[in-house]
Write a protein that holds these residues in place. Structure first.
Motif, short mmCIF file in Angstrom:
data_model
loop_
_atom_site.label_atom_id
_atom_site.label_comp_id
_atom_site.label_asym_id
_atom_site.label_seq_id
_atom_site.Cartn_x
_atom_site.Cartn_y
_atom_site.Cartn_z
N SER A 36 0.83 -1.20 0.00
CA SER A 36 0.00 0.00 0.00
C SER A 36 0.87 1.26 0.00
N TRP A 37 0.26 2.35 -0.46
CA TRP A 37 0.97 3.63 -0.47
C TRP A 37 1.28 4.08 0.95
N ILE A 38 0.36 3.84 1.86
CA ILE A 38 0.57 4.25 3.25
C ILE A 38 1.70 3.45 3.88
N GLY A 39 1.74 2.17 3.60
CA GLY A 39 2.82 1.34 4.12
C GLY A 39 4.17 1.76 3.57
N ALA A 40 4.21 2.09 2.27
CA ALA A 40 5.46 2.55 1.66
C ALA A 40 5.88 3.89 2.24
N ALA A 41 4.91 4.78 2.48
CA ALA A 41 5.24 6.09 3.07
C ALA A 41 5.76 5.92 4.51
N GLY A 42 5.15 5.02 5.25
CA GLY A 42 5.62 4.74 6.61
C GLY A 42 7.03 4.18 6.62
N THR A 43 7.30 3.30 5.67
CA THR A 43 8.64 2.74 5.56
C THR A 43 9.65 3.83 5.22
N ALA A 44 9.30 4.71 4.29
CA ALA A 44 10.19 5.81 3.92
C ALA A 44 10.46 6.72 5.12
N ALA A 45 9.41 7.01 5.90
CA ALA A 45 9.59 7.86 7.08
C ALA A 45 10.50 7.18 8.11
N GLY A 46 10.31 5.89 8.31
CA GLY A 46 11.16 5.16 9.25
C GLY A 46 12.61 5.13 8.80
N LEU A 47 12.83 4.88 7.51
CA LEU A 47 14.20 4.89 6.99
C LEU A 47 14.82 6.28 7.13
N ALA A 48 14.06 7.32 6.87
CA ALA A 48 14.58 8.68 7.00
C ALA A 48 14.98 8.97 8.44
N ALA A 49 14.19 8.51 9.41
CA ALA A 49 14.52 8.71 10.81
C ALA A 49 15.81 7.99 11.19
N VAL A 50 15.96 6.77 10.69
CA VAL A 50 17.18 6.00 10.98
C VAL A 50 18.39 6.67 10.35
N ILE A 51 18.25 7.16 9.13
CA ILE A 51 19.36 7.83 8.45
C ILE A 51 19.76 9.09 9.22
N CYS A 52 18.80 9.87 9.67
CA CYS A 52 19.10 11.09 10.44
C CYS A 52 19.82 10.75 11.74
N ALA A 53 19.39 9.72 12.43
CA ALA A 53 20.04 9.31 13.67
C ALA A 53 21.47 8.84 13.41
N CYS A 54 21.66 8.06 12.36
CA CYS A 54 23.00 7.58 12.02
C CYS A 54 23.92 8.74 11.66
N ARG A 55 23.40 9.71 10.92
CA ARG A 55 24.20 10.86 10.53
C ARG A 55 24.64 11.63 11.77
N ALA A 56 23.73 11.84 12.71
CA ALA A 56 24.07 12.55 13.93
C ALA A 56 25.13 11.80 14.74
N LEU A 57 24.99 10.48 14.83
CA LEU A 57 25.98 9.68 15.57
C LEU A 57 27.35 9.69 14.88
N LEU A 58 27.36 9.62 13.55
CA LEU A 58 28.63 9.66 12.82
C LEU A 58 29.33 11.01 12.98
N ARG A 59 28.58 12.09 12.91
CA ARG A 59 29.17 13.43 13.09
C ARG A 59 29.72 13.59 14.50
N GLN A 60 28.99 13.09 15.50
CA GLN A 60 29.47 13.16 16.88
C GLN A 60 30.76 12.36 17.04
N SER A 61 30.82 11.20 16.40
CA SER A 61 32.02 10.38 16.45
C SER A 61 33.20 11.10 15.80
#
Length: 101
Positions: A36-61
């Motif tokens: 479904s479109w909603i499921g795909a959008a939810g997946t995209a939002a989850g991936l975006a959140a994970v990417i943002c968290a990883c970027r913040a952790l890498l910059r801190q490192s």
């Protein structure tokens, strides 16, 4: 443009770019495969959140590693890589030196 050695000047940006690519590609694949479109959008939002968290952790490192390099830059090391009084030739060496008369 990669460096001649094949290494990127900013590896964190490379990770973030691949993350953004996956945020676009994964939902597209899900929609094509019948999700479904909603499921795909939810997946995209989850991936975006994970990417943002990883970027913040890498910059801190990176910042932490830079602080450690600056702190250790002032320490002298001898040829064997040891730091401290032996790096400067200090310490007691009574077995190799004789007193002057």
């Amino acid at each position: 443009m990669p460096l001649p050695s094949g290494r990127s000047p900013d590896p964190v940006s490379d990770v973030v770019r691949w993350g953004a690519f996956s945020c676009a590609l994964v939902p597209l694949v899900l929609i094509v495969s019948g999700a479904s479109w909603i499921g795909a959008a939810g997946t995209a939002a989850g991936l975006a959140a994970v990417i943002c968290a990883c970027r913040a952790l890498l910059r801190q490192s990176e910042r932490t590693a830079a602080r450690i390099r600056v702190r250790d830059a002032g320490r002298h090391r001898d040829r064997s890589g040891r730091s401290g009084p032996t790096a400067h030739g200090g310490g007691r060496h009574s077995e190799r030196r004789t007193p002057v008369d």
